[in-house]
Design an enzyme around this catalytic site. Structure first.
Site, mmCIF file in Angstrom:
data_model
loop_
_atom_site.group_PDB
_atom_site.id
_atom_site.type_symbol
_atom_site.label_atom_id
_atom_site.label_comp_id
_atom_site.label_asym_id
_atom_site.label_seq_id
_atom_site.Cartn_x
_atom_site.Cartn_y
_atom_site.Cartn_z
ATOM 1 N N HIS A 198 -18.496 64.264 43.976
ATOM 2 C CA HIS A 198 -19.235 64.134 45.241
ATOM 3 C C HIS A 198 -19.492 65.511 45.839
ATOM 4 C CE1 HIS A 198 -14.914 63.912 46.056
ATOM 5 N NE2 HIS A 198 -15.172 64.574 47.169
ATOM 6 N N HIS A 215 -20.135 67.292 49.516
ATOM 7 C CA HIS A 215 -20.042 67.123 50.964
ATOM 8 C C HIS A 215 -21.203 67.874 51.608
ATOM 9 C CE1 HIS A 215 -15.595 66.071 51.140
ATOM 10 N NE2 HIS A 215 -15.631 66.658 49.950
HETATM 11 P P1 AMP Z 1 -12.557 65.551 48.389
HETATM 12 O O1 AMP Z 1 -11.322 66.015 49.070
HETATM 13 O O2 AMP Z 1 -13.582 66.613 48.171
HETATM 14 O O3 AMP Z 1 -12.194 64.797 47.121
HETATM 15 O O4 AMP Z 1 -13.257 64.570 49.384
HETATM 16 C C1 AMP Z 1 -13.066 63.197 49.428
HETATM 17 C C2 AMP Z 1 -13.720 62.755 50.700
HETATM 18 O O5 AMP Z 1 -13.889 61.363 50.648
HETATM 19 C C3 AMP Z 1 -12.866 63.063 51.946
HETATM 20 O O6 AMP Z 1 -13.629 63.873 52.837
HETATM 21 C C4 AMP Z 1 -12.579 61.674 52.517
HETATM 22 O O7 AMP Z 1 -12.606 61.671 53.910
HETATM 23 C C5 AMP Z 1 -13.693 60.842 51.927
HETATM 24 N N1 AMP Z 1 -13.389 59.439 51.759
HETATM 25 C C6 AMP Z 1 -12.268 58.891 51.218
HETATM 26 N N2 AMP Z 1 -12.369 57.548 51.192
HETATM 27 C C7 AMP Z 1 -13.577 57.241 51.721
HETATM 28 C C8 AMP Z 1 -14.280 56.021 51.971
HETATM 29 N N3 AMP Z 1 -13.748 54.835 51.669
HETATM 30 N N4 AMP Z 1 -15.500 56.086 52.550
HETATM 31 C C9 AMP Z 1 -16.051 57.286 52.868
HETATM 32 N N5 AMP Z 1 -15.444 58.457 52.648
HETATM 33 C C10 AMP Z 1 -14.227 58.447 52.092
#
Ligand code: AMP
Ligand code: ZN
Length: 136
Positions: free
Chosen positions: A99, A101
């Site tokens: 993903h 951001h």
């Molecule tokens: P990363 O630390 O780059 O792996 O980012 C994962 C992101 O996913 C974090 O910013 C979380 O807040 C977000 N996240 C986790 N679960 C969900 C969810 N169910 N819906 C939307 N965002 C999520």
């Protein structure tokens, strides 16, 4: 039932505040926003990270990141938009489905990653609808 929360979202078994979707990519609000309008862009094809993702998905995420960054700029008027993408736990990755951001930034604001403070559903949907409306 998948162990991957983003695959659960893609399958419609977990909720999200959707901003954009096409055949390759989904964009939706981060549930724990570090700034107003914090958006995630993911490929529909599960891939753990940059080392695993296929070229078409990567190109799709890149194309949609630009589209949504333009929408965020139009909808929310931030001073800047940060694109962040983490690979591996050591790099801070917590969800192991690739993903990007998109994080709107205000001049002089500090950023704390992973604060784990959930966004309110109405606020997340408000940002999502404003960005959706601003997309060309
Ligand atoms: P990363 O630390 O780059 O792996 O980012 C994962 C992101 O996913 C974090 O910013 C979380 O807040 C977000 N996240 C986790 N679960 C969900 C969810 N169910 N819906 C939307 N965002 C999520
Ligand atoms: Zn997945």
């Amino acid at each position: 039932m998948s162990e991957c929360i983003f695959c659960e979202i893609l399958a419609g078994r977990a909720p999200c505040h959707r901003v954009y979707e096409d055949d390759l990519v989904l964009g939706f609000m981060d549930a724990f926003p570090v700034a107003p309008g914090h958006t995630l862009v993911i490929p529909k094809q599960h891939a753990e990270n940059l080392f695993e993702i296929d070229a078409d998905s990567l190109a799709g995420v890149s194309r949609v990141s630009r589209k949504l960054a333009l929408g965020i700029r139009k909808a929310l008027d931030p001073d800047g938009v940060m694109v962040m993408q983490l690979n591996g736990a050591a790099a801070g990755q917590t969800v192991f489905h690739y993903h990007a951001h998109l994080i709107p930034r205000a001049q002089g604001s500090t950023l704390s990653l992973h604060p784990r403070i959930p966004g309110h559903a109405e606020e997340l949907e408000n940002w999502a609808s404003k960005i959706r409306f601003a997309l060309d």
